[in-house]
Scaffold this motif. Structure first.
Motif, PDB file in Angstrom:
ATOM      1  N   LEU A  34       0.850  -1.187   0.000  1.00 24.46           N
ATOM      2  CA  LEU A  34       0.000   0.000   0.000  1.00 24.46           C
ATOM      3  C   LEU A  34       0.885   1.236   0.000  1.00 24.46           C
ATOM      4  N   PRO A  35       0.379   2.369  -0.483  1.00 22.35           N
ATOM      5  CA  PRO A  35       1.171   3.594  -0.377  1.00 22.35           C
ATOM      6  C   PRO A  35       1.606   3.822   1.070  1.00 22.35           C
ATOM      7  N   CYS A  36       2.886   4.038   1.258  1.00 24.61           N
ATOM      8  CA  CYS A  36       3.463   4.125   2.599  1.00 24.61           C
ATOM      9  C   CYS A  36       4.553   5.184   2.592  1.00 24.61           C
ATOM     10  N   ALA A  37       4.609   5.966   3.651  1.00 25.77           N
ATOM     11  CA  ALA A  37       5.619   7.013   3.773  1.00 25.77           C
ATOM     12  C   ALA A  37       6.604   6.667   4.878  1.00 25.77           C
ATOM     13  N   GLY A  38       7.852   7.016   4.638  1.00 26.84           N
ATOM     14  CA  GLY A  38       8.823   7.112   5.709  1.00 26.84           C
ATOM     15  C   GLY A  38       8.852   8.545   6.192  1.00 26.84           C
ATOM     16  N   PHE A  39       9.238   8.734   7.457  1.00 27.93           N
ATOM     17  CA  PHE A  39       9.248  10.081   8.043  1.00 27.93           C
ATOM     18  C   PHE A  39      10.638  10.410   8.573  1.00 27.93           C
TER      19      PHE A  39
END
Length: 282
Positions: free
Chosen positions: A152-157
């Motif tokens: 799934l679309p996923c972000a790192g921060f």
């Protein structure tokens, strides 16, 4: 900057190990990273939910976001008991997250028309959909997002303040984007779901791959998380795998442990402590 592990389990929680949830805080700012099952019950031991400056959700898999509904209802109950509404906590979610979370809330109505408990994502939280690549402020902390490689679309921060820098990988397969996001960070909180490289394309890292990311990014410290098992042998194997690629300090996350990143300690010294009130197993 301090990182407190609230939950670290991949998938559904295990006894003593909530799913993904981490508190990052400075002297003036508190940010919750992910809120998987079990996190709503464990979080108040280390932070008052209404005192959060922001909640950041990496992606909409259940083990990273489901307890947002539980936490929101708890916050609304408390606000009503104390006599009135409070300023909602900014909740940063991936594109499409606002509609998905409001739909989740609608699946569990309390039966009283107009009840704020049926609208926790407007009363307890203020929903903001972050861009795949962008920056925004959360209290005194500057947050940068970058797209990871996951089902799934996923972000790192990347979180940066005068007190140090912390990067959270979210869930991801190998990607140079994570190396760039983590470059020079004081601490990398990185998923290490696997002992062997992912052959499915779902998007997870092995501990050795996490170590390789830490080495390529030249981070000060690596903390492994998103774990499928919690026995000592598994922990030791993950740490050994990561150390085969990364010469700096390597720790395996445990609920109830805190790690200090940045100006509060020399780079790479690997400081951790136990937080009273949050249990730890293993």
């Amino acid at each position: 900057m301090e990182l407190v592990v609230v939950g670290n389990h991949a998938g559904m929680p295990a006894p003593g190990h909530p799913s993904s949830g981490y508190l990052a805080r400075t002297a003036t700012t508190a940010i919750l990273l992910d809120c998987g099952p079990g996190v709503a019950g464990a979080l108040p031991a280390v932070a008052h939910p209404w005192d959060l400056d922001a909640v950041l959700v990496s992606h909409l898999h259940l083990d990273h976001c489901y307890d947002l509904l539980v936490l929101g209802k708890r916050m609304v109950h408390q606000a009503l008991a104390e006599g009135g509404p409070r300023a909602p906590v900014p909740l940063h979610v991936p594109p499409g997250g606002a509609a998905a979370l409001r739909a989740l809330n609608a699946l569990f109505p309390v039966g009283h028309p107009g009840s704020p408990l049926d609208h926790v994502f407007d009363v307890a939280f203020s929903l903001v959909e972050y861009p795949a690549e962008g920056t925004f402020a959360a209290g005194e902390v500057r947050v940068r997002t970058a797209p990871m490689r996951h089902a799934l679309p996923c972000a790192g921060f990347r979180l940066e303040s005068a007190e140090g820098s912390l990067v959270f990988s979210g869930d991801t397969g190998t990607t140079d984007v994570l190396v760039g996001l983590a470059a020079g960070a004081d601490l990398l909180l990185c998923e290490a779901t696997l002992r062997e490289p992912d052959q499915t394309g779902h998007g997870h890292l092995s501990a050795a791959e996490a170590g390789a990311v830490a080495a390529a990014a030249d981070v000060g410290e690596l903390v492994l998380t998103h774990l499928t098992r919690h026995d000592p042998g598994w922990y030791a194997g993950l740490a050994a795998d990561a150390r085969s690629a990364f010469r700096g300090p390597v720790s395996v996350s445990r609920p109830g442990y805190a790690f200090v990143a940045g100006a509060a300690r020399p780079r790479g010294s690997g400081v951790r402590r136990h937080v009273e009130g949050l249990g730890s197993i293993g």
